[in-house]
Write a protein that holds these residues in place. Structure first.
Motif, PDB file in Angstrom:
ATOM      1  N   MET A   1       0.843  -1.171   0.000  1.00  0.00           N
ATOM      2  CA  MET A   1       0.000   0.000   0.000  1.00  0.00           C
ATOM      3  C   MET A   1       0.891   1.239   0.000  1.00  0.00           C
ATOM      4  O   MET A   1       1.894   1.288   0.685  1.00  0.00           O
ATOM      5  CB  MET A   1      -0.897  -0.016   1.233  1.00  0.00           C
ATOM      6  N   LEU A   2       0.478   2.242  -0.776  1.00  0.00           N
ATOM      7  CA  LEU A   2       1.262   3.467  -0.885  1.00  0.00           C
ATOM      8  C   LEU A   2       0.915   4.452   0.226  1.00  0.00           C
ATOM      9  O   LEU A   2      -0.237   4.534   0.651  1.00  0.00           O
ATOM     10  CB  LEU A   2       0.985   4.152  -2.225  1.00  0.00           C
ATOM     11  N   SER A   3       1.915   5.193   0.641  1.00  0.00           N
ATOM     12  CA  SER A   3       1.641   6.273   1.590  1.00  0.00           C
ATOM     13  C   SER A   3       0.966   7.419   0.842  1.00  0.00           C
ATOM     14  O   SER A   3       0.948   7.448  -0.392  1.00  0.00           O
ATOM     15  CB  SER A   3       2.943   6.770   2.219  1.00  0.00           C
ATOM     16  N   ARG A   4       0.415   8.372   1.568  1.00  0.00           N
ATOM     17  CA  ARG A   4      -0.234   9.517   0.923  1.00  0.00           C
ATOM     18  C   ARG A   4       0.741  10.269   0.025  1.00  0.00           C
ATOM     19  O   ARG A   4       0.409  10.668  -1.084  1.00  0.00           O
ATOM     20  CB  ARG A   4      -0.790  10.481   1.963  1.00  0.00           C
ATOM     21  N   SER A   6       3.469   9.149  -1.435  1.00  0.00           N
ATOM     22  CA  SER A   6       3.810   8.353  -2.614  1.00  0.00           C
ATOM     23  C   SER A   6       2.669   8.353  -3.620  1.00  0.00           C
ATOM     24  O   SER A   6       2.888   8.444  -4.832  1.00  0.00           O
ATOM     25  CB  SER A   6       4.142   6.923  -2.205  1.00  0.00           C
ATOM     26  N   ALA A   7       1.447   8.250  -3.131  1.00  0.00           N
ATOM     27  CA  ALA A   7       0.286   8.276  -4.025  1.00  0.00           C
ATOM     28  C   ALA A   7       0.199   9.623  -4.732  1.00  0.00           C
ATOM     29  O   ALA A   7      -0.079   9.690  -5.932  1.00  0.00           O
ATOM     30  CB  ALA A   7      -0.991   7.996  -3.243  1.00  0.00           C
TER      31      ALA A   7
END
Length: 60
Positions: A1-4, A6-7
C-alpha cells in the motif's frame, strides 16, 4: 500500500494529475438566462446524443 505522499507523487508526477479548485463561484445567477439555457438545449454534453466515443480505439 502506498503512503499519501507516494500516491500524490504517482498521481501528479507520473500521471499528470493536478489539484483543481474553482477560483470563485457566482454569487447570484440570472434566473431568466438559466431557464433559457435549460429550455434551449444548449448543453454541449447532451448534444452528442448521449453516446460515448472511444477516440483512442478509432483508426484512420
Amino acid at each position: 500500500m502506498l503512503s499519501r505522499a507516494s500516491a500524490w507523487r504517482l498521481l501528479t508526477g507520473r500521471l499528470g494529475w493536478s489539484l483543481q479548485r474553482t477560483e470563485r463561484r457566482a454569487v447570484e445567477g440570472d434566473e431568466s438566462e438559466i431557464v433559457r439555457w435549460i429550455a434551449g438545449g444548449d448543453d454541449p454534453v447532451s448534444a452528442g446524443g448521449g453516446q460515448i466515443v472511444d477516440t483512442a480505439r478509432q483508426t484512420g
